[in-house]
Design a protein around this motif. Structure first.
Motif, PDB file in Angstrom:
ATOM      1  N   ALA A  64       0.835  -1.207   0.000  1.00  0.00           N
ATOM      2  CA  ALA A  64       0.000   0.000   0.000  1.00  0.00           C
ATOM      3  C   ALA A  64       0.869   1.255   0.000  1.00  0.00           C
ATOM      4  N   ALA A  65       1.914   1.265   0.834  1.00  0.00           N
ATOM      5  CA  ALA A  65       2.815   2.421   0.890  1.00  0.00           C
ATOM      6  C   ALA A  65       3.570   2.590  -0.425  1.00  0.00           C
ATOM      7  N   MET A  66       4.034   1.471  -0.997  1.00  0.00           N
ATOM      8  CA  MET A  66       4.765   1.534  -2.260  1.00  0.00           C
ATOM      9  C   MET A  66       3.874   2.044  -3.380  1.00  0.00           C
ATOM     10  N   THR A  67       2.632   1.573  -3.420  1.00  0.00           N
ATOM     11  CA  THR A  67       1.714   1.999  -4.481  1.00  0.00           C
ATOM     12  C   THR A  67       1.423   3.491  -4.390  1.00  0.00           C
ATOM     13  N   GLY A  68       1.138   3.969  -3.170  1.00  0.00           N
ATOM     14  CA  GLY A  68       0.870   5.394  -3.001  1.00  0.00           C
ATOM     15  C   GLY A  68       2.065   6.256  -3.385  1.00  0.00           C
ATOM     16  N   SER A  69       3.255   5.846  -2.935  1.00  0.00           N
ATOM     17  CA  SER A  69       4.461   6.608  -3.256  1.00  0.00           C
ATOM     18  C   SER A  69       4.770   6.556  -4.745  1.00  0.00           C
ATOM     19  N   TRP A  70       4.535   5.410  -5.359  1.00  0.00           N
ATOM     20  CA  TRP A  70       4.786   5.270  -6.792  1.00  0.00           C
ATOM     21  C   TRP A  70       3.880   6.196  -7.599  1.00  0.00           C
ATOM     22  N   LEU A  71       2.601   6.238  -7.215  1.00  0.00           N
ATOM     23  CA  LEU A  71       1.664   7.116  -7.921  1.00  0.00           C
ATOM     24  C   LEU A  71       2.062   8.580  -7.752  1.00  0.00           C
ATOM     25  N   ARG A  72       2.480   8.955  -6.550  1.00  0.00           N
ATOM     26  CA  ARG A  72       2.917  10.340  -6.326  1.00  0.00           C
ATOM     27  C   ARG A  72       4.170  10.663  -7.135  1.00  0.00           C
ATOM     28  N   SER A  73       5.060   9.652  -7.277  1.00  0.00           N
ATOM     29  CA  SER A  73       6.294   9.893  -8.027  1.00  0.00           C
ATOM     30  C   SER A  73       6.025  10.151  -9.507  1.00  0.00           C
ATOM     31  N   LEU A  74       4.907   9.641 -10.010  1.00  0.00           N
ATOM     32  CA  LEU A  74       4.547   9.919 -11.400  1.00  0.00           C
ATOM     33  C   LEU A  74       4.198  11.389 -11.597  1.00  0.00           C
ATOM     34  N   GLN A  75       3.723  12.025 -10.525  1.00  0.00           N
ATOM     35  CA  GLN A  75       3.316  13.421 -10.619  1.00  0.00           C
ATOM     36  C   GLN A  75       4.460  14.385 -10.287  1.00  0.00           C
ATOM     37  N   ASN A  76       5.151  14.112  -9.177  1.00  0.00           N
ATOM     38  CA  ASN A  76       6.161  15.087  -8.754  1.00  0.00           C
ATOM     39  C   ASN A  76       7.586  14.744  -9.191  1.00  0.00           C
ATOM     40  N   ARG A  77       7.783  13.569  -9.786  1.00  0.00           N
ATOM     41  CA  ARG A  77       9.106  13.155 -10.278  1.00  0.00           C
ATOM     42  C   ARG A  77      10.161  13.122  -9.175  1.00  0.00           C
ATOM     43  N   GLN A  78       9.726  12.953  -7.941  1.00  0.00           N
ATOM     44  CA  GLN A  78      10.653  12.894  -6.816  1.00  0.00           C
ATOM     45  C   GLN A  78      10.339  11.648  -5.975  1.00  0.00           C
ATOM     46  N   PRO A  79      10.812  10.491  -6.415  1.00  0.00           N
ATOM     47  CA  PRO A  79      10.485   9.248  -5.708  1.00  0.00           C
ATOM     48  C   PRO A  79      11.142   9.172  -4.334  1.00  0.00           C
ATOM     49  N   ASP A  80      10.371   8.778  -3.327  1.00  0.00           N
ATOM     50  CA  ASP A  80      10.947   8.517  -2.020  1.00  0.00           C
ATOM     51  C   ASP A  80      11.392   7.052  -1.959  1.00  0.00           C
ATOM     52  N   GLU A  81      11.745   6.562  -0.764  1.00  0.00           N
ATOM     53  CA  GLU A  81      12.262   5.195  -0.652  1.00  0.00           C
ATOM     54  C   GLU A  81      11.242   4.158  -1.121  1.00  0.00           C
ATOM     55  N   ASP A  82       9.985   4.312  -0.724  1.00  0.00           N
ATOM     56  CA  ASP A  82       8.956   3.350  -1.133  1.00  0.00           C
ATOM     57  C   ASP A  82       8.764   3.353  -2.647  1.00  0.00           C
ATOM     58  N   ALA A  83       8.776   4.535  -3.236  1.00  0.00           N
ATOM     59  CA  ALA A  83       8.615   4.632  -4.696  1.00  0.00           C
ATOM     60  C   ALA A  83       9.794   3.992  -5.417  1.00  0.00           C
ATOM     61  N   ARG A  84      11.010   4.181  -4.890  1.00  0.00           N
ATOM     62  CA  ARG A  84      12.180   3.571  -5.526  1.00  0.00           C
ATOM     63  C   ARG A  84      12.093   2.044  -5.492  1.00  0.00           C
ATOM     64  N   VAL A  85      11.631   1.501  -4.381  1.00  0.00           N
ATOM     65  CA  VAL A  85      11.475   0.050  -4.303  1.00  0.00           C
ATOM     66  C   VAL A  85      10.405  -0.413  -5.297  1.00  0.00           C
ATOM     67  N   ALA A  86       9.305   0.341  -5.402  1.00  0.00           N
ATOM     68  CA  ALA A  86       8.248  -0.017  -6.351  1.00  0.00           C
ATOM     69  C   ALA A  86       8.765  -0.008  -7.787  1.00  0.00           C
ATOM     70  N   TRP A  87       9.496   1.059  -8.146  1.00  0.00           N
ATOM     71  CA  TRP A  87      10.075   1.112  -9.491  1.00  0.00           C
ATOM     72  C   TRP A  87      11.067  -0.034  -9.701  1.00  0.00           C
ATOM     73  N   ALA A  88      11.840  -0.368  -8.674  1.00  0.00           N
ATOM     74  CA  ALA A  88      12.811  -1.457  -8.786  1.00  0.00           C
ATOM     75  C   ALA A  88      12.113  -2.779  -9.042  1.00  0.00           C
ATOM     76  N   VAL A  89      10.982  -3.013  -8.375  1.00  0.00           N
ATOM     77  CA  VAL A  89      10.234  -4.250  -8.591  1.00  0.00           C
ATOM     78  C   VAL A  89       9.717  -4.318 -10.027  1.00  0.00           C
ATOM     79  N   LEU A  90       9.187  -3.208 -10.518  1.00  0.00           N
ATOM     80  CA  LEU A  90       8.637  -3.191 -11.873  1.00  0.00           C
ATOM     81  C   LEU A  90       9.731  -3.408 -12.922  1.00  0.00           C
TER      82      LEU A  90
END
Length: 265
Positions: A64-90
């Motif tokens: 849930a945290a990764m998904t939320g951070s990933w979606l936010r990273s699509l908008q602000n182009r500033q991935p946090d740790e959760d978003a980076r892990v989500a992108w790494a998985v993809l």
């Protein structure tokens, strides 16, 4: 299928899917050693769905945290740790997806003999021991970079070779990249989610194209037993891996590989 076969195959899948010992090798070996008929595509789908449910439920807060951070990273182009892990998985899933499409037929027809399984168990077991003893570091999955993703993703493609173990080879690669045991294992488990989704999707498509009868009771039992055993396996593996290390699994792989060579060579 009788209930003994259903229970044993479900437990074998659930326990071995996330341990670095190769679930595919064990599922291939069960009918070889017991002389049971192949369990069929429908039951394979049920077993994988059970494993998928287990890993999703276990990591539901992380996801849930990764998904939320990933979606936010699509908008602000500033991935946090959760978003980076989500992108790494993809991105880490891309190599195994391409390799699976390219070599699926060869893998399913040529490489499923017990001797190939033995080779994969022994060789990649030794590589796992080398990574755990000589290259393990203290980095976490939150510190993952694109070099890590490339190496671990390409390593995951090797899991298409029976006996390699998807979790085993991805944990090995993560250890080589300097992750600690817990981080390597957690990232391996997260990385399994899109792989199981893709594999199950391909199996379901093949199932819909065949007139194979479906035993709905066996399917439900397979999902439940595989899911419960996989959930417990993830929990206890992550709880004890720092203390027990990888060597018990290495020893098991080598012993099983030697036994297979002795029986089938």
């Amino acid at each position: 299928m009788d209930w003994l076969q259903i229970v044993i195959l479900s437990l074998v899948q659930g326990i071995s899917e996330f341990l670095p010992v190769s679930s595919s090798a064990h599922l291939i070996l069960v009918p070889v050693l017991t002389e049971w008929e192949d369990q069929g595509l429908a039951f394979d789908v049920a077993l994988h769905l059970g494993s998928l449910l287990a890993v999703v439920l276990y990591f539901h807060r992380d996801l849930a945290a990764m998904t939320g951070s990933w979606l936010r990273s699509l908008q602000n182009r500033q991935p946090d740790e959760d978003a980076r892990v989500a992108w790494a998985v993809l991105f880490g899933t891309i190599p195994v997806g391409l390799a699976g499409l390219a070599f699926k037929d060869t893998i399913e027809t040529v490489l499923r003999s017990p001797l190939y399984l033995a080779a994969g168990l022994i060789v990649f077991g030794i590589v796992l021991a080398w990574a755990d003893l000589r290259h393990r570091g203290d980095r976490t999955e939150a510190q993952i970079n694109w070099k890590d993703v490339l190496v671990i993703g390409c390593a995951q493609a090797l899991a298409l070779f029976p006996g390699t173990s998807r979790s085993g080879i991805t944990i090995t690669a993560a250890l080589f990249m300097g992750m600690n045991r817990e981080a390597a294992s957690r990232f391996s488990f997260l990385l399994s989610i899109p792989v199981i989704v893709l594999a199950s999707g391909l199996q379901i498509r093949s199932l819909l194209e065949t007139p194979e009868p479906i035993q709905w009771g066996a399917m439900a039992a397979g999902i439940a037993l595989s899911g419960i055993s996989a959930y417990l396996c993830i929990h206890y593996f992550l709880a004890f891996i720092k203390r027990i290390g990888m060597m018990p699994f290495v020893a098991y792989r080598i012993i099983l590989g030697v036994i297979l060579i002795g029986v089938f060579a």
